[in-house]
Write an enzyme that holds these catalytic residues in place. Structure first.
Site, PDB file in Angstrom:
ATOM      1  N   ASP A 171      -1.871   3.920  -4.648  1.00  0.00           N
ATOM      2  CA  ASP A 171      -2.623   3.074  -3.719  1.00  0.00           C
ATOM      3  C   ASP A 171      -2.062   1.662  -3.607  1.00  0.00           C
ATOM      4  O   ASP A 171      -1.636   1.246  -2.536  1.00  0.00           O
ATOM      5  CB  ASP A 171      -4.102   3.030  -4.092  1.00  0.00           C
ATOM      6  CG  ASP A 171      -4.943   2.398  -2.995  1.00  0.00           C
ATOM      7  OD1 ASP A 171      -4.704   2.727  -1.810  1.00  0.00           O
ATOM      8  OD2 ASP A 171      -5.810   1.576  -3.304  1.00  0.00           O
TER       9      ASP A 171
ATOM     10  N   ARG B 236      18.324  14.338  12.655  1.00  0.00           N
ATOM     11  CA  ARG B 236      18.485  15.718  12.214  1.00  0.00           C
ATOM     12  C   ARG B 236      19.779  15.931  11.433  1.00  0.00           C
ATOM     13  O   ARG B 236      19.939  16.954  10.763  1.00  0.00           O
ATOM     14  CB  ARG B 236      18.475  16.661  13.426  1.00  0.00           C
ATOM     15  CG  ARG B 236      17.197  16.556  14.248  1.00  0.00           C
ATOM     16  CD  ARG B 236      17.177  17.537  15.390  1.00  0.00           C
ATOM     17  NE  ARG B 236      17.167  18.916  14.936  1.00  0.00           N
ATOM     18  CZ  ARG B 236      17.159  19.968  15.752  1.00  0.00           C
ATOM     19  NH1 ARG B 236      17.154  19.793  17.071  1.00  0.00           N
ATOM     20  NH2 ARG B 236      17.155  21.184  15.248  1.00  0.00           N
TER      21      ARG B 236
ATOM     22  N   GLY C  60       3.055   4.895   4.331  1.00  0.00           N
ATOM     23  CA  GLY C  60       2.469   5.561   5.488  1.00  0.00           C
ATOM     24  C   GLY C  60       1.052   5.088   5.724  1.00  0.00           C
ATOM     25  O   GLY C  60       0.454   4.403   4.886  1.00  0.00           O
TER      26      GLY C  60
ATOM     27  N   GLU D 142      -6.954   8.452  -6.281  1.00  0.00           N
ATOM     28  CA  GLU D 142      -8.104   8.757  -5.430  1.00  0.00           C
ATOM     29  C   GLU D 142      -7.719   9.878  -4.476  1.00  0.00           C
ATOM     30  O   GLU D 142      -6.833   9.714  -3.636  1.00  0.00           O
ATOM     31  CB  GLU D 142      -8.525   7.517  -4.633  1.00  0.00           C
ATOM     32  CG  GLU D 142      -9.697   7.798  -3.695  1.00  0.00           C
ATOM     33  CD  GLU D 142      -9.964   6.668  -2.730  1.00  0.00           C
ATOM     34  OE1 GLU D 142     -10.807   6.854  -1.814  1.00  0.00           O
ATOM     35  OE2 GLU D 142      -9.324   5.606  -2.852  1.00  0.00           O
TER      36      GLU D 142
ATOM     37  N   LYS E 143      -0.488  10.641   1.296  1.00  0.00           N
ATOM     38  CA  LYS E 143       0.439  10.157   0.252  1.00  0.00           C
ATOM     39  C   LYS E 143      -0.005  10.602  -1.142  1.00  0.00           C
ATOM     40  O   LYS E 143       0.802  11.100  -1.929  1.00  0.00           O
ATOM     41  CB  LYS E 143       0.517   8.621   0.313  1.00  0.00           C
ATOM     42  CG  LYS E 143       1.060   8.064   1.615  1.00  0.00           C
ATOM     43  CD  LYS E 143       1.205   6.556   1.565  1.00  0.00           C
ATOM     44  CE  LYS E 143      -0.129   5.846   1.421  1.00  0.00           C
ATOM     45  NZ  LYS E 143      -1.017   6.052   2.571  1.00  0.00           N
ATOM     46  N   SER E 144      -1.292  10.414  -1.452  1.00  0.00           N
ATOM     47  CA  SER E 144      -1.775  10.764  -2.788  1.00  0.00           C
ATOM     48  C   SER E 144      -1.721  12.269  -3.022  1.00  0.00           C
ATOM     49  O   SER E 144      -1.373  12.729  -4.116  1.00  0.00           O
ATOM     50  CB  SER E 144      -3.211  10.244  -2.980  1.00  0.00           C
ATOM     51  OG  SER E 144      -3.245   8.828  -2.943  1.00  0.00           O
TER      52      SER E 144
ATOM     53  N   HIS F 144       0.852  -1.188   0.000  1.00  0.00           N
ATOM     54  CA  HIS F 144       0.000   0.000   0.000  1.00  0.00           C
ATOM     55  C   HIS F 144       0.889   1.239   0.000  1.00  0.00           C
ATOM     56  O   HIS F 144       1.684   1.456   0.911  1.00  0.00           O
ATOM     57  CB  HIS F 144      -0.902   0.002   1.232  1.00  0.00           C
ATOM     58  CG  HIS F 144      -1.739   1.238   1.355  1.00  0.00           C
ATOM     59  ND1 HIS F 144      -2.735   1.558   0.460  1.00  0.00           N
ATOM     60  CD2 HIS F 144      -1.717   2.241   2.278  1.00  0.00           C
ATOM     61  CE1 HIS F 144      -3.296   2.695   0.823  1.00  0.00           C
ATOM     62  NE2 HIS F 144      -2.693   3.126   1.921  1.00  0.00           N
TER      63      HIS F 144
ATOM     64  N   VAL G 247      -2.740   9.659   5.548  1.00  0.00           N
ATOM     65  CA  VAL G 247      -1.650  10.534   5.965  1.00  0.00           C
ATOM     66  C   VAL G 247      -1.336  11.582   4.904  1.00  0.00           C
ATOM     67  O   VAL G 247      -0.697  12.607   5.198  1.00  0.00           O
ATOM     68  CB  VAL G 247      -0.392   9.692   6.293  1.00  0.00           C
ATOM     69  CG1 VAL G 247       0.300   9.216   5.016  1.00  0.00           C
ATOM     70  CG2 VAL G 247       0.585  10.468   7.166  1.00  0.00           C
TER      71      VAL G 247
END
Length: 326
Positions: free
Chosen positions: A184, A251, A160, A210, A166-167, A145, A164
């Site tokens: 997806d 960091r 993720g 989507e 991503k798309s 995914h 969250v």
């Protein structure tokens, strides 16, 4: 191990440098036989009567040398070795250069129910192509995914939790000129055991995305064919996660984090998301930084070396001035 039939091999829709140009010329009953080994064999020794270590479970390739020997056997009326070959459960026999098998060979193949195929390609060219095709078919696969996108030539797999962003992040990257591979559901296959190729798991969906609040959008129609590609080698994993104030994030970039997929370890970076952070530009920077690493330039390593040189020089100066003041 994946199994597929000779008929499926004939039915493969291959293009350009992968086209096998195969057709069945005899033994159609054998089209249901299964191919279980992603390799081929040249049965020259078997034709001469040597059957020890005969790789019968591989596709048998007959080139000009084997064809000339078959004609010699037919002329001498010696068909025992040909018949013995077909006592083994070979997947199929393929003749290159558009060569036509001898009558003895065709009769033995029909009697054994073994498919005989023909291709116009030269033996060396055909062998290279079919090995490439078989390795692709038998490659280990996994569907994950996420979103796969090409950023500055680097295949970046965005992962993720659902929702969250991503798309949405990928959509912004496409707007900035990068290319979408899959959204997806990404099908990943291991090629040669050392690198990963990714593509869309469902070809029927094509290059659609989507987007919550918008629904399904067609990237090709919105941004043009230059914004998509069918597959891409995966070279970097970017994991998007909601900012956790209790988590210590890297960091300096000194920590080398990797993610293992199908036995292959890929460099991985965690990017925390919170309001005000420009995630697309961070992903672009991560992709460019990965390309620099591939070229042998490690920014964090160089920074550490410069700090160490500065500390060493500072210590030397302190010791020098301290000794001269005594």
């Amino acid at each position: 191990m994946k199994k597929f039939t000779v008929l499926e091999l004939l039915s493969l829709e291959l293009k350009e440098h992968n086209d096998l140009d195969l057709k069945c010329i005899a033994g159609r009953k054998g089209l249901a036989r299964k191919i279980e080994v992603p390799n081929v064999n040249r049965p020259g020794l078997a034709l001469s009567g040597f059957f020890e270590s005969f790789a019968y479970n591989r596709i048998q390739i007959f080139g000009r040398g084997e064809h000339a020997y078959l004609k010699k056997l037919e002329k001498e009326k010696k068909s025992e070795n040909i018949k013995k070959i077909f006592t083994f459960d070979i997947p199929c026999a393929i003749f290159t250069h558009n060569l036509m098998p001898t009558k003895d060979f065709l009769d033995a193949a029909e009697e054994a129910g073994c498919a005989v195929l023909q291709t116009s390609l030269p033996s060396a060219n055909f062998t290279a192509r079919i090995l490439r095709v078989l390795n692709d078919i038998f490659a280990a696969r996994e569907v994950v995914h996420g979103v796969l996108i090409e950023v500055f030539g680097i295949g970046v797999l965005l992962t993720g939790e659902s929702g969250v962003g991503k798309s949405e992040t990928a959509l912004e990257l496409i707007e900035r000129g990068h290319r979408l591979v899959a959204d997806d559901a990404v099908e990943i296959r291991c090629v040669g055991g050392n690198y990963l190729m990714g593509m869309g798991a469902n070809k029927m969906l094509g290059h659609h995305m989507e987007i919550r609040g918008l629904g399904i959008i067609n990237i090709t129609h919105l941004f043009g064919v230059g914004s998509i590609r069918d597959e891409k080698r995966i070279e970097l994993v970017v994991n998007l996660e909601i900012w956790d104030s209790n988590k210590q994030y890297d960091r300096l970039g000194a920590q080398k984090k990797t993610k293992e997929i199908l036995g292959v370890r890929l460099p991985c970076v965690d990017i925390p998301i919170k309001p005000g952070r420009n995630i697309p530009i961070l992903i672009e920077t991560a992709a460019m930084n990965e390309r620099l690493k591939q070229l042998g330039v490690h920014s964090s390593r160089e920074f550490n070396e410069q700090v160490m040189r500065w500390l060493e020089s500072e210590n030397v100066r302190n010791i020098y001035f301290h000794n001269n003041s005594i």
